[in-house]
Scaffold this motif. Sequence first.
Motif, PDB file in Angstrom:
ATOM      1  N   PHE A   1       0.828  -1.204   0.000  1.00 19.65           N
ATOM      2  CA  PHE A   1       0.000   0.000   0.000  1.00 19.65           C
ATOM      3  C   PHE A   1       0.868   1.263   0.000  1.00 19.65           C
ATOM      4  N   LEU A   2       1.939   1.251   0.761  1.00 21.07           N
ATOM      5  CA  LEU A   2       2.827   2.412   0.782  1.00 21.07           C
ATOM      6  C   LEU A   2       3.475   2.629  -0.581  1.00 21.07           C
ATOM      7  N   ALA A   3       3.895   1.539  -1.202  1.00 22.52           N
ATOM      8  CA  ALA A   3       4.502   1.659  -2.529  1.00 22.52           C
ATOM      9  C   ALA A   3       3.501   2.206  -3.539  1.00 22.52           C
ATOM     10  N   LEU A   4       2.266   1.724  -3.464  1.00 24.56           N
ATOM     11  CA  LEU A   4       1.219   2.219  -4.351  1.00 24.56           C
ATOM     12  C   LEU A   4       0.981   3.705  -4.113  1.00 24.56           C
ATOM     13  N   ALA A   5       0.865   4.083  -2.854  1.00 27.89           N
ATOM     14  CA  ALA A   5       0.574   5.483  -2.525  1.00 27.89           C
ATOM     15  C   ALA A   5       1.674   6.419  -2.989  1.00 27.89           C
ATOM     16  N   SER A   6       2.909   5.925  -3.025  1.00 28.41           N
ATOM     17  CA  SER A   6       4.024   6.783  -3.413  1.00 28.41           C
ATOM     18  C   SER A   6       3.914   7.268  -4.850  1.00 28.41           C
ATOM     19  N   SER A   7       3.139   6.547  -5.667  1.00 24.14           N
ATOM     20  CA  SER A   7       2.976   6.946  -7.071  1.00 24.14           C
ATOM     21  C   SER A   7       1.531   7.272  -7.421  1.00 24.14           C
ATOM     22  N   ALA A   8       0.678   7.400  -6.413  1.00 22.55           N
ATOM     23  CA  ALA A   8      -0.738   7.705  -6.632  1.00 22.55           C
ATOM     24  C   ALA A   8      -1.073   9.016  -5.928  1.00 22.55           C
TER      25      ALA A   8
END
Length: 275
Positions: free
Chosen positions: A62-69
């Motif tokens: 989720f953190l990785a996703l949020a970093s590019s969203a």
Amino acid sequence: MIIDAHHHFWTADYAWLADPALAPIRRDYTLSDLRPLLRAAGVDRTVLVEGGLGASSETTSFLALASSAPEIAGVVGWASLTSPSLGAQLERHRAEPGGRLLVGIRDQVQGEDDTFLDRPDVREGLAVVASAGLVNELVVRASQLPSVARAIASLPSSTFVLDHLGKPPIAGGDLASWVSSMRPVAALPNVVTKVSGLVTEASWSSWKPADLAPYVDAAVSLFGPRRLMWGSDWPVVELASSYPQIKSVITDVLGGSDPDVFGGTAIRTYHLEIM
């Protein structure tokens, strides 16, 4: 700035989705599914909350996703409050891609007994989360609210977020007992609560806005708008409603799009960096 302070992503193989009653939402839900709903509902930013997998790998992804969203302004990750390595786990997440977007931690307290939050090891875990500068997020059943009040009072330096107004018994219509349990919680200044998840505490097939209104009105009276934040609880909401419908209903029940409930409280509570 409109903020949805509570939504999830998951895949169809999450264990809790095996319940036959949850078949309508037993599929993958991703950012690609959410984006058009945000645009249609006029929502600018969101807070992504752990989805019940019960694994640190979910928080990492989720953190990785949020970093590019850009839509996702913060992540409430999962961690076990009783883990002896909780502090180290939080440090690892902070060092991961997107780690700066970790704003809170939520364990699945609703699956425990009514006095789980009174346990010394659980209180220690709450203190570890607080010492890391993160919000302690609580998802509980209404019967657990007395222990919620005790736990919050024991950690006055921690900020707590209570999800879904403590899951009031809307389908059963027992407003008085819920208000009685919520009053000691609301009396504590270090807790805010989410106007979220209410429609699935009502009758999924026959609920009406009037069923939710007394509980929302009571929450406004107990907490005030500056300690309330709106969350869609998508995709759980799809069991009984839709994203645009629930936002519209809660807006109407509140008498308008209150700037605190629909944004300001989330920004302050989670220290969101809104660009």
